[in-house]
Design a protein around this motif. Structure first.
Motif, PDB file in Angstrom:
ATOM      1  N   TYR A 114      -6.800  -2.535  -2.788  1.00 17.18           N
ATOM      2  CA  TYR A 114      -7.423  -1.395  -3.460  1.00 17.18           C
ATOM      3  C   TYR A 114      -6.775  -0.117  -2.950  1.00 17.18           C
ATOM      4  CZ  TYR A 114     -10.935  -5.079  -3.868  1.00 17.18           C
ATOM      5  OH  TYR A 114     -11.570  -6.257  -4.088  1.00 17.18           O
ATOM      6  N   ILE A 115      -6.181   0.666  -3.846  1.00 18.14           N
ATOM      7  CA  ILE A 115      -5.546   1.929  -3.454  1.00 18.14           C
ATOM      8  C   ILE A 115      -6.262   3.057  -4.184  1.00 18.14           C
ATOM      9  CG2 ILE A 115      -3.386   3.205  -3.286  1.00 18.14           C
ATOM     10  CD1 ILE A 115      -3.429   0.561  -1.767  1.00 18.14           C
ATOM     11  N   ASN A 116      -7.033   3.856  -3.438  1.00 18.50           N
ATOM     12  CA  ASN A 116      -7.773   4.995  -4.002  1.00 18.50           C
ATOM     13  C   ASN A 116      -7.802   6.080  -2.955  1.00 18.50           C
ATOM     14  OD1 ASN A 116      -9.975   6.789  -4.724  1.00 18.50           O
ATOM     15  ND2 ASN A 116     -10.509   5.284  -6.271  1.00 18.50           N
ATOM     16  N   SER A 117      -7.298   7.243  -3.292  1.00 17.44           N
ATOM     17  CA  SER A 117      -7.170   8.317  -2.297  1.00 17.44           C
ATOM     18  C   SER A 117      -8.325   9.300  -2.344  1.00 17.44           C
ATOM     19  CB  SER A 117      -5.854   9.069  -2.536  1.00 17.44           C
ATOM     20  OG  SER A 117      -5.839   9.628  -3.839  1.00 17.44           O
ATOM     21  N   ASN A 118      -9.288   9.121  -3.299  1.00 13.88           N
ATOM     22  CA  ASN A 118     -10.342  10.132  -3.472  1.00 13.88           C
ATOM     23  C   ASN A 118     -11.744   9.619  -3.182  1.00 13.88           C
ATOM     24  OD1 ASN A 118      -8.512  12.131  -4.385  1.00 13.88           O
ATOM     25  ND2 ASN A 118      -8.486  11.194  -6.431  1.00 13.88           N
ATOM     26  N   THR A 119     -12.029   8.366  -3.525  1.00 10.76           N
ATOM     27  CA  THR A 119     -13.405   7.863  -3.478  1.00 10.76           C
ATOM     28  C   THR A 119     -13.459   6.574  -2.684  1.00 10.76           C
ATOM     29  OG1 THR A 119     -13.705   8.780  -5.688  1.00 10.76           O
ATOM     30  CG2 THR A 119     -15.412   7.287  -4.903  1.00 10.76           C
ATOM     31  N   PRO A 120     -14.498   6.366  -1.875  1.00  7.84           N
ATOM     32  CA  PRO A 120     -14.628   5.120  -1.114  1.00  7.84           C
ATOM     33  C   PRO A 120     -14.714   3.913  -2.035  1.00  7.84           C
ATOM     34  CG  PRO A 120     -16.102   6.795  -0.264  1.00  7.84           C
ATOM     35  CD  PRO A 120     -15.557   7.347  -1.525  1.00  7.84           C
ATOM     36  N   THR A 169       0.830  -1.205   0.000  1.00  6.00           N
ATOM     37  CA  THR A 169       0.000   0.000   0.000  1.00  6.00           C
ATOM     38  C   THR A 169       0.861   1.250   0.000  1.00  6.00           C
ATOM     39  OG1 THR A 169      -1.756  -1.157   1.183  1.00  6.00           O
ATOM     40  CG2 THR A 169      -1.789   1.246   1.253  1.00  6.00           C
ATOM     41  N   LEU A 170       1.941   1.271   0.800  1.00  8.52           N
ATOM     42  CA  LEU A 170       2.825   2.430   0.862  1.00  8.52           C
ATOM     43  C   LEU A 170       3.482   2.685  -0.488  1.00  8.52           C
ATOM     44  CD1 LEU A 170       4.218   4.628   2.531  1.00  8.52           C
ATOM     45  CD2 LEU A 170       5.959   2.940   3.193  1.00  8.52           C
ATOM     46  N   LEU A 171       3.922   1.622  -1.138  1.00  7.02           N
ATOM     47  CA  LEU A 171       4.562   1.772  -2.441  1.00  7.02           C
ATOM     48  C   LEU A 171       3.593   2.362  -3.473  1.00  7.02           C
ATOM     49  CD1 LEU A 171       6.905   1.199  -4.449  1.00  7.02           C
ATOM     50  CD2 LEU A 171       5.891  -1.065  -4.784  1.00  7.02           C
ATOM     51  N   LEU A 172       2.389   1.783  -3.572  1.00  6.91           N
ATOM     52  CA  LEU A 172       1.427   2.242  -4.587  1.00  6.91           C
ATOM     53  C   LEU A 172       0.917   3.645  -4.282  1.00  6.91           C
ATOM     54  CD1 LEU A 172      -0.634  -1.036  -5.149  1.00  6.91           C
ATOM     55  CD2 LEU A 172       1.255  -0.129  -6.507  1.00  6.91           C
ATOM     56  N   MET A 173       0.744   3.966  -2.992  1.00 14.62           N
ATOM     57  CA  MET A 173       0.284   5.312  -2.637  1.00 14.62           C
ATOM     58  C   MET A 173       1.302   6.357  -3.033  1.00 14.62           C
ATOM     59  SD  MET A 173      -2.122   7.166  -1.559  1.00 14.62           S
ATOM     60  CE  MET A 173      -3.247   6.003  -0.801  1.00 14.62           C
ATOM     61  N   ASN A 174       2.593   6.025  -2.924  1.00 10.04           N
ATOM     62  CA  ASN A 174       3.646   6.968  -3.347  1.00 10.04           C
ATOM     63  C   ASN A 174       3.525   7.269  -4.843  1.00 10.04           C
ATOM     64  OD1 ASN A 174       4.760   7.214  -0.794  1.00 10.04           O
ATOM     65  ND2 ASN A 174       6.178   5.490  -1.074  1.00 10.04           N
ATOM     66  N   TYR A 175       3.272   6.230  -5.637  1.00  7.80           N
ATOM     67  CA  TYR A 175       3.112   6.456  -7.071  1.00  7.80           C
ATOM     68  C   TYR A 175       1.871   7.305  -7.377  1.00  7.80           C
ATOM     69  CZ  TYR A 175       6.759   3.041  -8.130  1.00  7.80           C
ATOM     70  OH  TYR A 175       7.945   2.387  -8.238  1.00  7.80           O
ATOM     71  N   ILE A 176       0.792   7.032  -6.660  1.00  6.72           N
ATOM     72  CA  ILE A 176      -0.438   7.806  -6.880  1.00  6.72           C
ATOM     73  C   ILE A 176      -0.229   9.277  -6.533  1.00  6.72           C
ATOM     74  CG2 ILE A 176      -2.812   8.121  -6.060  1.00  6.72           C
ATOM     75  CD1 ILE A 176      -3.049   5.105  -5.859  1.00  6.72           C
ATOM     76  N   MET A 177       0.481   9.526  -5.440  1.00  5.88           N
ATOM     77  CA  MET A 177       0.725  10.913  -5.028  1.00  5.88           C
ATOM     78  C   MET A 177       1.621  11.634  -6.031  1.00  5.88           C
ATOM     79  SD  MET A 177      -1.122  11.187  -2.394  1.00  5.88           S
ATOM     80  CE  MET A 177      -0.538  12.771  -1.755  1.00  5.88           C
ATOM     81  N   MET A 178       2.504  10.884  -6.699  1.00  7.61           N
ATOM     82  CA  MET A 178       3.374  11.501  -7.703  1.00  7.61           C
ATOM     83  C   MET A 178       2.555  12.076  -8.862  1.00  7.61           C
ATOM     84  SD  MET A 178       6.426   8.654  -7.894  1.00  7.61           S
ATOM     85  CE  MET A 178       6.975   9.327  -9.446  1.00  7.61           C
ATOM     86  N   LYS A 179       1.381  11.539  -9.163  1.00  5.82           N
ATOM     87  CA  LYS A 179       0.533  11.995 -10.267  1.00  5.82           C
ATOM     88  C   LYS A 179      -0.721  12.717  -9.772  1.00  5.82           C
ATOM     89  CE  LYS A 179       2.869  10.767 -13.829  1.00  5.82           C
ATOM     90  NZ  LYS A 179       3.364  11.806 -14.763  1.00  5.82           N
TER      91      LYS A 179
END
Length: 610
Positions: free
Chosen positions: A137-143, A109-119
């Motif tokens: 499931y890694i999604n920072s905006n929607t449940p 989760t930490l790895l994928l969240m870093n990539y998401i934050m980069m974009k």
């Protein structure tokens, strides 16, 4: 034409020649040159600009998608896809798919969240475990909607069955989140075990379609709304109006494509009654195309130059029109005023020696026709005066002719009065019936009468016949009184009664009996029958009478006053229709019955059919 036939030039020709030389020639030249050059320059400038915008947008979109692919590759296999099994612990996604412990889940989760934050959180990552473990499931905006799994989706199955390691899918609703209207482009990647090559899972990168809108923020608002991406099937892949996504581009916008070099096109098209400048550019790495279109009316400020030119032309046109109208009014109105004065003279009764109108166009021709008309009008007035005198004399003669029937009525009234004084009751009765017969028969202004009036006429007629045959005639009436107010053609029953008397019972020593019946058929039509108990007719006579009714012979039955059975039959058919008229039946020694059929309700008010 009284001096107007030298040569003829119409007003229309004069106006066309004058306007063409003075106004339209310079205006058409200026308009064609300025408009065509300015319009072509503006359209070329804007199509080049729009094409550059499209190409740059396509490049940015594909760069973004390629970066996402790299992210999915790096997150799955690292920088080197040929690493050994000894370094397996350095790849959190691999570890999570092999062992879905909490520790491995946190590292992945930490790895994928870093990539998401980069974009800037513009995409989500879903890792579906095919090794029996948990999904990630890694999604920072929607449940996340944890109830959904794409295992039964067609696209998921087809990807697993294919040999492809990674593919891009056209936009679709992201059903892994609870937001129901989130359109996304899917990048799918298979994740294999680096130790034995087994398929461990599938990574789905869900790229929110709004990333295209964010990449085009430097576009004007109107251009962003017109920017459209179409996939290889011709369906809308992206448009700011999300309800258009997935629908056929051609059906929504009705643009007819004319492809140019290298798959690009530029043209002016029409849609919904509005002209657009439309350009098209293909993507390099995807089988997609992007479109951009703006209304021609929204061209840049340079279009004001053309507008100012047109305003100048209009001003010049108005000036020339004012000058021309002033000149033409003098040329045209001079003969018209003369013609109006001639009309005033004719209104006063002066038809001769009218002033001549000198004009070699339609006005001169009209003046010549008016002069001829005034002469004919004078002849017509004289003729009407003579006819009016003749009409007055004819009216006097008509009034005198009216004395004759009044004289006859007065004479019969005098005979009736003398017979009354002498107590000659039969003469009085017969005279009264004759007067009633004459009055009824001479009412030429009425064609349709009620059955009641027609039967009253029959009673007067029978009164006279009874006196003639010494009361040897007996008449019975069988009448449906509800039908007495229906209307019938005048003098249609009397010929039937006359035929029954003269040809049925007149020669019988003991006289005879006549029955007059009035009744209605089931369909509403009305029948009037006249039956006698006379000698009847044989088959030959019946055939002859039928031929007379059918109009096949010229010698009809005996008539009274020119009105016979054949005449009555033809009148009924002509007025009411072929299905109406007279029918009869007769046998030797059993008498004869004539039946007259007329329409019922349709003739209730006495309105005669046409």
């Amino acid at each position: 034409m009284n001096g107007h036939s030298r040569f003829f030039i119409s007003i229309r020709t004069k106006l066309i020649l004058f306007c063409s030389i003075v106004i339209f020639v310079p205006i058409i030249t200026m308009f064609v040159n300025s408009y065509s050059s300015s319009q072509q320059l503006l359209e070329r400038k804007y199509t080049d600009l729009m094409m550059d915008v499209l190409i740059q947008s396509n490049i940015r979109i594909e760069e973004f998608l390629e970066e996402v692919k790299k992210i999915s590759l790096l997150s799955s296999y690292g920088l080197n896809s040929y690493v050994t099994a000894a370094s397996q612990e350095h790849y959190p996604i691999q570890n999570f798919l092999l062992d879905s412990s909490k520790e491995n889940e946190n590292q992945a989760t930490l790895l994928l969240m870093n990539y998401i934050m980069m974009k800037d959180r513009s995409f989500s990552i879903y890792v579906y475990n095919l090794n029996g473990g948990s999904d990630l499931y890694i999604n920072s905006n929607t449940p996340i909607d944890y109830r959904y799994h794409p295992g039964e989706e067609k696209w998921f199955k087809e990807f697993l069955d294919s040999d492809a390691i990674t593919i891009d899918l056209s936009p679709r609703i992201d059903r892994q989140v609870r937001k129901t209207d989130q359109w996304a482009i899917y990048n799918l990647r298979k994740i294999f075990d680096m130790q034995n090559g087994d398929l461990l899972g599938v990574m789905v990168v869900s790229i929110d379609i709004s990333f295209i809108h964010e990449l085009n923020t430097r576009m004007q608002e109107s251009i962003r709304e017109a920017f459209t991406v179409v996939d290889e099937r011709g369906a809308v892949l992206y448009n700011t109006s999300y309800e258009k996504i997935g629908k056929p581009f051609e059906g929504l916008f009705q643009f007819n494509e004319i492809k140019g070099e290298q798959g690009m096109s530029r043209q002016v098209v029409e849609s919904g009654g509005v002209n657009y400048i439309s350009v098209r550019a293909p993507f390099e790495l995807h089988n997609w195309s992007s479109y951009l279109y703006i209304p021609v009316d929204e061209l840049a400020v340079e279009g004001d130059i053309l507008k100012r030119n047109l305003i100048t032309i209009v001003v010049v046109l108005v000036i020339f029109a004012l000058i021309s109208s002033y000149y033409l009014s003098n040329v045209i109105m001079r003969p018209i005023k003369t013609l109006m004065r001639n009309m005033a003279l004719v209104e006063q009764g002066k038809f001769d020696n009218l002033p001549s109108v000198r004009s070699n166009d339609e006005i001169g021709l009209l003046a010549a026709r008016f002069e001829q008309m005034s002469k004919e009008l004078k002849l017509l007035v004289d003729r009407i005066y003579e006819e009016q005198e003749g009409k007055t004399e004819a009216e006097i003669r008509a009034l005198q002719a009216q004395i004759n029937p009044h004289f006859l009525y007065n004479t019969l009234n005098s005979v009736k009065w003398i017979a009354s004084m002498q107590r000659a009751d039969k003469i009085v009765e017969m005279t009264e019936s004759l007067i009633a017969l004459l009055r009824y028969a001479t009412r030429t202004e009425i064609r349709m009468v009620s059955i009641q009036e027609e039967l009253e006429y029959i009673r007067n007629y029978i009164t006279i016949q009874k006196v003639r045959y010494f009361n040897r005639i007996q008449v019975d009436y069988q009448l449906d009184e509800s039908l007495l107010e229906c209307h019938i053609l005048k003098l249609t029953i009397q010929p039937l009664v006359e035929n029954a008397i003269f040809h049925g019972i007149a020669d019988q020593e003991n006289g005879g009996r006549i029955e007059i019946a009035l009744f209605a058929f089931e369909d509403g039509d009305i029948a009037i029958s006249v039956s006698d108990n006379g000698r009847g007719m044989d088959e030959q006579t019946n055939a002859m009478i039928q031929e007379q009714l059918d109009g096949m012979q010229t010698n009809g039955a005996q008539t009274m006053g020119g009105i016979g059975i054949r005449n009555v039959n033809s009148r009924l058919k002509r007025v009411f229709g072929a299905q109406y008229g007279i029918t009869f039946s007769s046998s030797p020694g059993k008498g004869t019955t004539f039946t007259l059929k007329i329409p019922g309700a349709a003739n209730k008010q006495g309105v005669e059919p046409i």
